[in-house]
Design a protein around this motif. Structure first.
Motif, PDB file in Angstrom:
ATOM      1  N   HIS A 130       0.830  -1.200   0.000  1.00  0.00           N
ATOM      2  CA  HIS A 130       0.000   0.000   0.000  1.00  0.00           C
ATOM      3  C   HIS A 130       0.864   1.251   0.000  1.00  0.00           C
ATOM      4  O   HIS A 130       1.985   1.244   0.534  1.00  0.00           O
ATOM      5  CB  HIS A 130      -0.899   0.026   1.242  1.00  0.00           C
ATOM      6  CG  HIS A 130      -1.985  -0.997   1.201  1.00  0.00           C
ATOM      7  ND1 HIS A 130      -3.232  -0.746   0.665  1.00  0.00           N
ATOM      8  CD2 HIS A 130      -2.012  -2.290   1.614  1.00  0.00           C
ATOM      9  CE1 HIS A 130      -3.978  -1.824   0.757  1.00  0.00           C
ATOM     10  NE2 HIS A 130      -3.262  -2.784   1.337  1.00  0.00           N
ATOM     11  N   THR A 131       0.337   2.314  -0.603  1.00  0.00           N
ATOM     12  CA  THR A 131       1.010   3.601  -0.552  1.00  0.00           C
ATOM     13  C   THR A 131       1.176   4.031   0.903  1.00  0.00           C
ATOM     14  O   THR A 131       0.213   4.029   1.663  1.00  0.00           O
ATOM     15  CB  THR A 131       0.187   4.667  -1.305  1.00  0.00           C
ATOM     16  OG1 THR A 131      -0.072   4.197  -2.634  1.00  0.00           O
ATOM     17  CG2 THR A 131       0.943   5.982  -1.368  1.00  0.00           C
ATOM     18  N   GLY A 132       2.396   4.340   1.281  1.00  0.00           N
ATOM     19  CA  GLY A 132       2.635   4.742   2.664  1.00  0.00           C
ATOM     20  C   GLY A 132       2.998   3.597   3.583  1.00  0.00           C
ATOM     21  O   GLY A 132       3.050   3.777   4.796  1.00  0.00           O
ATOM     22  N   GLY A 133       3.230   2.410   2.995  1.00  0.00           N
ATOM     23  CA  GLY A 133       3.690   1.273   3.801  1.00  0.00           C
ATOM     24  C   GLY A 133       2.641   0.791   4.797  1.00  0.00           C
ATOM     25  O   GLY A 133       1.440   0.795   4.522  1.00  0.00           O
ATOM     26  N   ILE A 134       3.082   0.417   5.988  1.00  0.00           N
ATOM     27  CA  ILE A 134       2.190  -0.131   7.009  1.00  0.00           C
ATOM     28  C   ILE A 134       1.105   0.862   7.428  1.00  0.00           C
ATOM     29  O   ILE A 134      -0.069   0.492   7.534  1.00  0.00           O
ATOM     30  CB  ILE A 134       2.997  -0.629   8.226  1.00  0.00           C
ATOM     31  CG1 ILE A 134       3.852  -1.842   7.819  1.00  0.00           C
ATOM     32  CG2 ILE A 134       2.070  -0.995   9.382  1.00  0.00           C
ATOM     33  CD1 ILE A 134       4.775  -2.346   8.907  1.00  0.00           C
TER      34      ILE A 134
END
Length: 206
Positions: A130-134
């Motif tokens: 996902h965009t932005g990681g976790i």
């Protein structure tokens, strides 16, 4: 009811039609379908490589996957969106807000299904970056969970991102999604015609 989904998309203009699609199936008896899919895929495990829809080694299995779903209690699902027809509000300075678009397409698909006929809905979707990681993954998860809680408060709904190697029915959804990706990429409708009575297909809803 169990729902298994996977996304397929092309966001690169040089590769042709730019689109996002989410594909898979809804099934009442997931355990029975899993057993049938495991029997069908068993001969292909002799290749000693991970079974994956994008691997040409398993082209024959791809065709069998759609026949299996056609001959089951499953409803095949597909929602498709041309990138050029996505509203400008779903873009920012960095480009397409992919996670937002993905979530909106999921919500439209869920509204199309007859959740109210069931007391328990389990949604299993192939896990992805996902965009932005976790933190981005957590925002996406919360977005979908809030939607389900708001719209289906009287139904038990569970939304579970799951890797395909942990559930063979997610793997089956991968095969459906990859098959539909190829059809959408080539503007080829032949694959959909035999599935019409089993298919819920939504095009360009945004």
């Amino acid at each position: 009811m169990h729902i298994y989904l996977d996304e397929s998309y092309n966001l690169q203009k040089q590769k042709g039609k730019m689109f996002i699609s989410i594909n898979g199936f809804a099934v009442l008896d997931a355990n029975q379908l899993r057993k049938r899919w495991q029997r069908l895929r068993k001969p292909y495990t002799n290749y000693k490589r991970r079974i994956h829809a994008t691997d040409p080694y398993f082209e024959e299995l791809r065709a069998k996957s759609l026949l299996l779903l056609k001959d089951s209690d499953a409803t095949i699902l597909s929602i498709f969106q041309i990138v050029q027809e996505i509203p400008y509000t779903l873009f920012d300075d960095s480009g397409l807000k992919f996670d937002t678009v993905y979530a909106e397409l999921l919500k439209i698909l869920f509204k199309k299904l007859s959740f109210k006929k069931h007391t328990r809905i389990i949604i299993i979707i192939d896990s992805r970056k996902h965009t932005g990681g976790i933190p981005g993954r957590n925002r996406f998860q919360q977005n979908i969970e809030n939607f389900l809680r708001t719209n289906y408060s009287d139904i038990f709904c569970s939304f579970l991102p799951t890797p395909s190697y942990l559930d063979t029915l997610v793997e089956l959804a991968n095969f459906v999604s990859n098959s539909f990706y190829k059809a959408y990429q080539k503007d080829e409708n032949t694959i959909f015609k035999p599935l019409r009575r089993k298919l819920i297909q939504i095009k360009n809803p945004l």
